[in-house]
Design a protein around this motif. Structure first.
Motif, PDB file in Angstrom:
ATOM      1  N   ALA A 175      -0.826   4.892 -12.812  1.00 14.97           N
ATOM      2  CA  ALA A 175      -1.954   4.056 -12.525  1.00 14.97           C
ATOM      3  C   ALA A 175      -1.572   2.567 -12.224  1.00 14.97           C
ATOM      4  N   LEU A 176      -0.180   2.182 -12.310  1.00 19.81           N
ATOM      5  CA  LEU A 176       0.200   1.218 -11.443  1.00 19.81           C
ATOM      6  C   LEU A 176      -0.279   0.873 -10.014  1.00 19.81           C
ATOM      7  N   GLY A 177       0.293   2.103  -9.477  1.00 20.96           N
ATOM      8  CA  GLY A 177      -0.133   2.415  -7.952  1.00 20.96           C
ATOM      9  C   GLY A 177      -1.482   2.349  -8.125  1.00 20.96           C
ATOM     10  N   MET A 178      -2.294   2.895  -8.630  1.00 23.25           N
ATOM     11  CA  MET A 178      -3.768   3.113  -8.559  1.00 23.25           C
ATOM     12  C   MET A 178      -4.350   1.582  -8.629  1.00 23.25           C
ATOM     13  N   GLY A 179      -3.994   0.881  -9.386  1.00 34.49           N
ATOM     14  CA  GLY A 179      -4.591  -0.706  -9.758  1.00 34.49           C
ATOM     15  C   GLY A 179      -4.130  -1.504  -8.703  1.00 34.49           C
ATOM     16  N   GLY A 180      -2.918  -1.154  -7.902  1.00 38.10           N
ATOM     17  CA  GLY A 180      -2.543  -2.164  -7.033  1.00 38.10           C
ATOM     18  C   GLY A 180      -2.874  -1.722  -5.512  1.00 38.10           C
ATOM     19  N   LEU A 181      -3.313  -0.500  -5.611  1.00 36.54           N
ATOM     20  CA  LEU A 181      -4.033  -0.224  -4.105  1.00 36.54           C
ATOM     21  C   LEU A 181      -5.152  -0.659  -3.927  1.00 36.54           C
TER      22      LEU A 181
ATOM     23  N   LEU B 210       0.837  -1.214   0.086  1.00 39.55           N
ATOM     24  CA  LEU B 210       0.023   0.066  -0.117  1.00 39.55           C
ATOM     25  C   LEU B 210       0.921   1.420  -0.004  1.00 39.55           C
ATOM     26  N   ALA B 211       1.982   1.215   0.945  1.00 41.23           N
ATOM     27  CA  ALA B 211       2.629   2.376   0.692  1.00 41.23           C
ATOM     28  C   ALA B 211       3.372   2.596  -0.323  1.00 41.23           C
ATOM     29  N   ILE B 212       4.002   1.461  -1.054  1.00 42.71           N
ATOM     30  CA  ILE B 212       4.618   1.440  -2.285  1.00 42.71           C
ATOM     31  C   ILE B 212       3.598   2.125  -3.553  1.00 42.71           C
ATOM     32  N   CYS B 213       2.233   1.645  -3.407  1.00 41.14           N
ATOM     33  CA  CYS B 213       1.386   2.086  -4.555  1.00 41.14           C
ATOM     34  C   CYS B 213       1.069   3.575  -4.206  1.00 41.14           C
ATOM     35  N   ILE B 214       0.826   3.970  -2.855  1.00 42.63           N
ATOM     36  CA  ILE B 214       0.551   5.356  -2.717  1.00 42.63           C
ATOM     37  C   ILE B 214       1.549   6.328  -3.283  1.00 42.63           C
ATOM     38  N   GLY B 215       2.984   5.978  -2.857  1.00 44.19           N
ATOM     39  CA  GLY B 215       3.823   6.525  -3.309  1.00 44.19           C
ATOM     40  C   GLY B 215       4.210   6.689  -4.785  1.00 44.19           C
TER      41      GLY B 215
ATOM     42  N   PHE C  76       3.950  10.125  -9.552  1.00 44.55           N
ATOM     43  CA  PHE C  76       3.829  10.284 -10.920  1.00 44.55           C
ATOM     44  C   PHE C  76       2.658  11.188 -11.336  1.00 44.55           C
ATOM     45  N   THR C  77       1.735  11.175 -10.283  1.00 42.36           N
ATOM     46  CA  THR C  77       0.550  11.945 -10.679  1.00 42.36           C
ATOM     47  C   THR C  77       1.001  13.491 -10.540  1.00 42.36           C
ATOM     48  N   LEU C  78       1.937  13.738  -9.475  1.00 38.52           N
ATOM     49  CA  LEU C  78       2.387  15.318  -9.757  1.00 38.52           C
ATOM     50  C   LEU C  78       3.516  15.592 -10.893  1.00 38.52           C
ATOM     51  N   LEU C  79       4.234  14.645 -11.127  1.00 36.83           N
ATOM     52  CA  LEU C  79       5.011  14.844 -12.548  1.00 36.83           C
ATOM     53  C   LEU C  79       4.178  14.914 -13.656  1.00 36.83           C
ATOM     54  N   SER C  80       2.875  14.269 -13.813  1.00 36.93           N
ATOM     55  CA  SER C  80       1.862  14.458 -14.700  1.00 36.93           C
ATOM     56  C   SER C  80       1.482  15.838 -15.126  1.00 36.93           C
TER      57      SER C  80
ATOM     58  N   LEU D  58      -0.943  14.775  -2.845  1.00 41.77           N
ATOM     59  CA  LEU D  58      -0.973  15.196  -1.518  1.00 41.77           C
ATOM     60  C   LEU D  58      -0.755  13.708  -0.403  1.00 41.77           C
ATOM     61  N   PRO D  59      -1.209  12.703  -0.862  1.00 39.96           N
ATOM     62  CA  PRO D  59      -1.028  11.494   0.027  1.00 39.96           C
ATOM     63  C   PRO D  59       0.510  11.379   0.298  1.00 39.96           C
ATOM     64  N   LEU D  60       1.263  11.633  -0.543  1.00 36.81           N
ATOM     65  CA  LEU D  60       2.764  11.406  -0.294  1.00 36.81           C
ATOM     66  C   LEU D  60       3.211  11.997   1.089  1.00 36.81           C
ATOM     67  N   LEU D  61       2.456  13.121   1.339  1.00 33.04           N
ATOM     68  CA  LEU D  61       2.867  13.910   2.767  1.00 33.04           C
ATOM     69  C   LEU D  61       2.381  12.869   3.814  1.00 33.04           C
ATOM     70  N   ALA D  62       1.484  12.378   3.600  1.00 30.74           N
ATOM     71  CA  ALA D  62       0.753  11.275   4.869  1.00 30.74           C
ATOM     72  C   ALA D  62       1.698  10.132   4.948  1.00 30.74           C
ATOM     73  N   LEU D  63       2.399   9.694   4.051  1.00 32.45           N
ATOM     74  CA  LEU D  63       3.237   8.376   3.837  1.00 32.45           C
ATOM     75  C   LEU D  63       4.002   8.262   5.260  1.00 32.45           C
ATOM     76  N   PRO D  64       4.484   9.082   5.859  1.00 36.04           N
ATOM     77  CA  PRO D  64       5.466   8.758   7.031  1.00 36.04           C
ATOM     78  C   PRO D  64       4.272   8.577   8.361  1.00 36.04           C
ATOM     79  N   PHE D  65       3.331   9.057   8.382  1.00 36.77           N
ATOM     80  CA  PHE D  65       2.376   8.927   9.418  1.00 36.77           C
ATOM     81  C   PHE D  65       1.523   7.513   9.079  1.00 36.77           C
ATOM     82  N   PHE D  66       1.277   6.996   7.952  1.00 37.88           N
ATOM     83  CA  PHE D  66       0.729   5.879   7.611  1.00 37.88           C
ATOM     84  C   PHE D  66       1.537   4.718   7.872  1.00 37.88           C
ATOM     85  N   MET D  67       3.047   4.945   7.735  1.00 37.81           N
ATOM     86  CA  MET D  67       3.840   3.688   8.121  1.00 37.81           C
ATOM     87  C   MET D  67       3.900   3.393   9.503  1.00 37.81           C
ATOM     88  N   LYS D  68       3.851   4.606  10.368  1.00 38.81           N
ATOM     89  CA  LYS D  68       3.855   4.704  11.817  1.00 38.81           C
ATOM     90  C   LYS D  68       2.433   3.971  12.315  1.00 38.81           C
TER      91      LYS D  68
END
Length: 341
Positions: free
Chosen positions: A120-126, A89-94, A99-103, A183-193
């Motif tokens: 979309a690889l991350g969207m489909g895996g999540l 899930l963390a990989i997919c969110i990342g 890549f949404t930001l880069l788009s 924006l979910p990228l900012l929440a990843l550290p809290f998610f992992m914890k």
């Protein structure tokens, strides 16, 4: 040494703080998954103007994204059995956040298509992993309602994308949707914890301390210990073999194909609407804001259907609910194709 069935402990538990934490994180993840999927259709009218895209080219980009989602699901669903659903899930969110930001900075359709495919690889895996985790950590009594309520996040994301498109996008361009989608990228550290790993992942690997820690949070009166036997041998035996093959065992072949056909048609309808409804309504004479309001109404309807359907499953069963909702959807879409008002 006592024998403990971890799944039964979760199934017999009452919805508490631990369940709420899992629910909110899963809701958060799938909301942005839905937002990222829906924003292409919301921003499509302005994107077609900026890049002079034909309907064929615009449809091609959408197809690349959906193909990426399929590949992502096929890659990350089995990978979760190897490295854990939390990590996947963390990989997919990342992936979909970066890549949404880069788009949003893509200078032309070709670059955009490549970046969108990777996102979309991350969207489909999540999606399959977040549903699996929510189902695993839901009390048995309200499991269907909890999972369907969590899945409403997908529609909430679609609604948010529509609202931003209606009130902000024309002033700031379609790219603002892709900035917000990161924006979910900012929440990843809290998610992992905070977010727990799958119980089945720990059971297969005989990690008693991890299992006891989670079960004591779910059932504080259970006093679970690392030394308890969490049916390690039984679970490992059930886990043997190729997972997909098990879908066709015990006379499940027909029902497996039936679910595949139903899921294919539902996803064809959902993604078709998300991609093309605003543009179709624009071509019918509506302004951009009015056109996006149809996506908004669709998202609200999806939430209603999820919650009502999840509630009715406990009353009349899965089969009757599924058949009834498919029948209602079929009739309504035929009428939708015929109406001119």
């Amino acid at each position: 040494m006592r024998e403990v069935n971890a799944s039964e402990v979760v199934g017999n538990s009452k919805f508490g703080r631990f369940h709420l934490m899992v629910f909110l994180w899963c809701l958060f993840a799938i909301t942005f998954d839905g937002f990222d999927i829906a924003m292409y259709g919301v921003g499509l009218p302005l994107m077609m103007e900026e890049w002079n895209l034909t309907p064929v080219e615009a449809g091609g980009i959408a197809s690349y994204s959906l193909f990426g989602m399929m590949v992502g699901a096929l890659i990350f669903a089995p990978l979760a059995d190897k490295i854990g659903r939390k990590k996947v899930l963390a990989i997919c969110i990342g992936i979909f956040s970066v890549f949404t930001l880069l788009s949003s900075f893509a200078p032309n359709p070709a670059f955009f298509s490549v970046l969108r495919f990777i996102a979309a690889l991350g969207m489909g895996g999540l999606m399959p992993n977040v549903i699996s985790l929510m189902a695993e950590y839901s009390p048995k009594k309200n499991k269907v309602l909890i999972v369907t309520a969590m899945y409403c996040g997908y529609s909430i994301g679609s609604i948010l994308a529509s609202l931003i498109g209606m009130y902000v996008m024309e002033q700031l361009s379609w790219r603002v949707l892709y900035w917000i989608g990161a924006l979910p990228l900012l929440a990843l550290p809290f998610f992992m914890k905070q977010f727990p790993e799958s119980l089945s992942y720990y059971v297969i690997r005989k990690q008693g301390a991890k299992i006891a820690g989670i079960l004591n949070r779910i059932d504080p009166d259970g006093d679970y210990k690392e030394s308890d036997d969490y049916e390690f041998a039984k679970v490992q035996e059930r886990a043997k073999g190729f997972p997909v093959k098990k879908l066709f065992e015990n006379k499940r072949t027909l029902s497996t194909f039936a679910f595949w056909v139903a899921a294919f048609n539902c996803l064809l309808m959902v993604y078709g609407l998300n991609t093309w409804l605003p543009k179709i309504m624009q071509q019918s004479g509506y302004g951009l804001t009015s056109s996006l309001s149809f996506n908004l109404i669709s998202g609200i309807g999806q939430i209603g259907g999820s919650i009502i359907g999840g509630y009715l499953v406990g009353k009349i069963g899965h089969r009757r609910v599924l058949v009834s909702l498919c029948a209602i959807g079929t009739v309504c879409f035929v009428i939708l194709g015929l109406t001119s008002n």
